[in-house]
Design an enzyme around this catalytic site. Structure first.
Site, short mmCIF file in Angstrom:
data_model
loop_
_atom_site.label_atom_id
_atom_site.label_comp_id
_atom_site.label_asym_id
_atom_site.label_seq_id
_atom_site.Cartn_x
_atom_site.Cartn_y
_atom_site.Cartn_z
CD GLU A 194 2.28 -4.81 8.50
OE1 GLU A 194 2.83 -6.12 8.27
OE2 GLU A 194 3.12 -4.01 7.80
CG HIS A 243 -0.03 0.03 2.58
ND1 HIS A 243 0.34 1.18 3.05
CD2 HIS A 243 0.03 -0.73 3.43
CE1 HIS A 243 0.98 1.30 4.23
NE2 HIS A 243 0.71 -0.30 4.49
#
Length: 349
Positions: free
Chosen positions: A209, A106
């Site tokens: 994550e 990202h």
């Protein structure tokens, strides 16, 4: 070419020392006109959902279809999200299909910018992160693409959505909502013509994550001053050491790679072209699997924000093909014959 040489050549950095989770991508040119309104707009579009580990999320959605951009016709094809694992599939498919796999970390998040432990806290992109996402989209704009996977976190979804605005197919990215029966019913597309002009976005918490536990929200530099640089380094960069009440990289790897093997790899096996937009540690995990890295090599791997990485899947094997240096440069990917023909057809249209 050695692992180190390859990653250095493709802006995927192998670091020793204090390389970390914070954004390390280059400051890309272009789209400087993107302002905070982009962030506000994307935040409104992507809403928080019910937990994705609910069993209902994996309800079959075989009735839905996606459009393949792998040919000039862009004809519709079945959408087998619940495809069997590679070991259960006809081996002949491995020899017949060549698929594209694109991995993107990202764009820079607001906590990357502040140098905070982010983990599973749901933080949006900065203006620079928006620019990185758009630039990433330019770099993969002429790659075939059928389906996109993101994490359940907004920074991953924003990056995917923004990148897809640059794709040549100009299909509308649609987040698939199958968290429960009502969500599935309310988000159904009833027009087949419209359905054929969409590209599905599949969210999965397994691609989130690494969860940093009690460190989430704390400044990385201040944490190192409080607990000692060596201790914080162990929490951040060890393969099997957990931060307080958090996940180790090994734990993150188990969930991310299991999801990849059970859900993404079957799509590649049947010839679908896939993009995965996720996070530093979930992508490290996948790259460890794809490139057969050791536990030491993977903890030294640092991924820049917003830089696409290209793999080719053929005959049951993954081959890395590099990462583009810029949207205006030609030949930055090591194209296969099929990709070169695909690109030529696009240029002739």
């Amino acid at each position: 070419m050695s692992n180190v040489a390859f990653y250095q050549a493709t802006n995927v950095r192998l670091v020793h020392g204090n390389g970390g989770e914070s954004g390390g991508g280059r400051d890309f040119a272009g789209h400087r006109g993107c302002h905070s309104s982009c962030l506000r707009l994307m935040s409104k579009i992507i809403q928080n959902e019910e937990p994705f580990w609910r069993k209902e999320y994996w309800r079959t959605i075989k009735s839905q279809k996606v459009v393949s951009c792998a040919s000039n016709s862009c004809s519709s094809a079945p959408y087998p999200i619940l495809a069997s694992s590679p070991t259960e599939t006809n081996d002949s498919l491995k020899k017949e299909n060549e698929s594209v796999l694109i991995l993107i970390r990202h764009g820079e998040s607001m906590w990357n910018e502040k140098n905070l432990f982010t983990g599973c806290v749901d933080v949006p992109l900065t203006e620079r992160g928006v620019e990185e996402a758009i630039e990433a989209g330019k770099r993969i704009s002429k790659m075939p693409l059928d389906i996109v996977y993101t994490s359940a976190l907004v920074r991953s979804q924003m990056t995917a959505m923004l990148a897809l605005t640059e794709h040549h197919c100009m299909k509308v990215p649609i987040i698939i909502h199958n968290e429960n029966e009502q969500a599935e019913m309310w988000s159904q597309i009833h027009s087949e013509e419209t359905q054929n002009q969409t590209i599905p976005i599949i969210k999965a918490w397994q691609l989130n994550e690494r969860m940093y536990g009690d460190l989430q929200g704390f400044n990385k530099q201040k944490t190192a001053e409080q607990y000692g640089k060596d201790q914080v380094q162990k929490w951040r960069r060890s393969y099997d050491v957990r931060p307080p009440n958090g996940e180790s990289l090994e734990m993150c790897l188990k969930r991310a790679v299991t999801f990849f093997r059970e859900h993404i790899e079957p799509q590649l096996l049947i010839g679908k072209h896939v993009m995965v937009v996720a996070h530093a540690n979930s992508l490290r995990s996948m790259i460890m699997y794809l490139d057969k890295l050791t536990s030491q090599e993977v903890i030294d791997l640092e991924l820049s924000t917003g830089v696409p990485m290209l793999y080719i899947y053929k005959e049951g094997k993954f081959t890395r093909r590099g990462s583009p240096l810029g949207s205006t440069e030609v030949g930055v990917y090591a194209y296969t014959e099929s990709l070169a023909l695909y690109r030529q057809q696009l240029d002739e249209m």
